[in-house]
Design a protein around this motif. Sequence first.
Motif, short mmCIF file in Angstrom:
data_model
loop_
_atom_site.label_atom_id
_atom_site.label_comp_id
_atom_site.label_asym_id
_atom_site.label_seq_id
_atom_site.Cartn_x
_atom_site.Cartn_y
_atom_site.Cartn_z
N THR A 154 -26.51 -36.44 30.09
CA THR A 154 -27.00 -36.20 28.73
C THR A 154 -25.99 -36.81 27.78
N ILE A 155 -26.40 -37.84 27.05
CA ILE A 155 -25.48 -38.55 26.16
C ILE A 155 -25.92 -38.32 24.72
N ASP A 156 -25.16 -37.52 24.00
CA ASP A 156 -25.50 -37.19 22.62
C ASP A 156 -25.04 -38.29 21.67
N ALA A 182 -22.15 -57.45 10.00
CA ALA A 182 -22.44 -58.48 11.00
C ALA A 182 -22.01 -57.96 12.35
N LEU A 183 -22.94 -57.85 13.27
CA LEU A 183 -22.66 -57.29 14.58
C LEU A 183 -22.40 -58.38 15.61
N PRO A 184 -21.56 -58.12 16.59
CA PRO A 184 -21.35 -59.10 17.66
C PRO A 184 -22.65 -59.35 18.42
N ALA A 185 -22.74 -60.51 19.04
CA ALA A 185 -23.92 -60.85 19.83
C ALA A 185 -24.18 -59.80 20.89
N GLY A 186 -25.45 -59.39 21.00
CA GLY A 186 -25.84 -58.42 22.01
C GLY A 186 -25.70 -56.97 21.62
N ILE A 187 -25.15 -56.71 20.44
CA ILE A 187 -24.97 -55.32 19.98
C ILE A 187 -26.13 -54.96 19.05
N PRO A 188 -26.89 -53.91 19.36
CA PRO A 188 -28.08 -53.58 18.56
C PRO A 188 -27.72 -52.93 17.23
N ARG A 189 -28.59 -53.14 16.25
CA ARG A 189 -28.43 -52.51 14.94
C ARG A 189 -28.40 -50.99 15.11
N GLY A 190 -27.51 -50.35 14.43
CA GLY A 190 -27.34 -48.91 14.53
C GLY A 190 -26.16 -48.51 15.39
N ALA A 191 -25.73 -49.40 16.28
CA ALA A 191 -24.59 -49.07 17.15
C ALA A 191 -23.29 -48.98 16.37
N GLN A 192 -23.25 -49.61 15.17
CA GLN A 192 -22.04 -49.52 14.36
C GLN A 192 -21.82 -48.09 13.85
N ILE A 193 -22.87 -47.27 13.82
CA ILE A 193 -22.76 -45.88 13.41
C ILE A 193 -22.77 -44.95 14.62
N ASN A 194 -23.62 -45.24 15.60
CA ASN A 194 -23.68 -44.45 16.84
C ASN A 194 -23.49 -45.38 18.03
N PRO A 195 -22.24 -45.66 18.40
CA PRO A 195 -22.00 -46.58 19.52
C PRO A 195 -22.58 -46.11 20.85
N ASN A 201 -28.92 -47.31 26.12
CA ASN A 201 -29.66 -48.56 26.35
C ASN A 201 -29.41 -49.10 27.75
N ALA A 202 -28.17 -49.00 28.23
CA ALA A 202 -27.84 -49.49 29.57
C ALA A 202 -28.62 -48.71 30.63
N LEU A 203 -28.72 -47.40 30.47
CA LEU A 203 -29.47 -46.59 31.42
C LEU A 203 -30.96 -46.88 31.36
N GLU A 204 -31.48 -47.10 30.15
CA GLU A 204 -32.91 -47.42 30.00
C GLU A 204 -33.23 -48.77 30.64
N ALA A 205 -32.33 -49.75 30.47
CA ALA A 205 -32.54 -51.06 31.07
C ALA A 205 -32.55 -50.96 32.59
N GLN A 206 -31.70 -50.12 33.15
CA GLN A 206 -31.70 -49.93 34.59
C GLN A 206 -32.98 -49.25 35.06
N ALA A 207 -33.45 -48.26 34.28
CA ALA A 207 -34.68 -47.56 34.64
C ALA A 207 -35.87 -48.52 34.68
N GLU A 208 -35.89 -49.49 33.77
CA GLU A 208 -36.97 -50.48 33.74
C GLU A 208 -36.96 -51.35 35.00
N LYS A 209 -35.81 -51.42 35.68
CA LYS A 209 -35.69 -52.20 36.92
C LYS A 209 -35.86 -51.31 38.16
#
Length: 290
Positions: A154-156, A182-195, A201-209
């Motif tokens: 569980t990641i809050d 300006a965010l680095p390449a590959g970093i989604p909008r919003g991560a600057q506030i909630n990294p 996202n990494a866990l969701e990408a794995q679940a899709e596979k």
Amino acid sequence: MTMVIELDEGLRRPLRASAPPATQADQLGLLADLPGTWVGGGFNVVALPTGHGGFRLKLNATIETLSFTPVGGAIPNRGSVQGDISLFGLHYLQQVSDSTTFEGLHVEPGLWLNVPATTDPEAPATIVRQSTIPHGDSLLAQSTFLTDIAGGPTIDEVSTIPTGDDPKLKRTGYTDPYLNPALPAGIPRGAQINPNILLTNALEAQAEKGMKVVRTQVIQVSTQPVGGIVNIPFVTANANATKLDAIFWIETVEQADGTQFQQLQYTQTVILNFDNIDWPHISVATLVKQ
């Protein structure tokens, strides 16, 4: 146990004899799956002072290597008001660089220790992290939560937004640099506030596979209420590191074909205080054991 071996020319050298792997795993507790090398990437957000009450954001997509090596034998702590205890632990070395420029961002050697329950002081078993950082900081953080669960973590959410009573924080536009940087390449909008978005996202990408986390060991440590951070005077005066909170999730990931691998995710917040404001410096990463 310490043993002594004979070397050439009559030299004698004490060595700490390591227990067999199964015994060593019992001695390390929740640290038992960490030995080895973990490689991956993540994201780092830190506010830096610019003088005269100003600040700038430093945002880095990161690549990281985190290695753990068992200490070996027991580390005896001598008791005076209760019996002796033995600690067991790991050396570690963390190396973090920018994923684009390969600029070195962070180097951190230290120890993780498995501390047994004690009677004086009366305390449960804990895990302790000790580290030194080349900026001139040394810290000791003790576990505040430990668990081993079936399934995924569980990641809050976390927040990089500064806090405090300084009037600057109420000034219109003062914290606007957090809104649309300006965010680095590959970093989604919003991560600057909630990294922590990067972790989920990494866990969701794995679940899709077709992958799923079937086991998670959770180690949460903090420099409060037990522990602390000691800084050189320059750091204390200019960007005082006052507190660290971190959560490590040691995950067993099962792939679609039934094979498994180990993954380490973490989120870490260090509070930096300058201009009478607390600035969360947050780092996250997803690493795979090699």
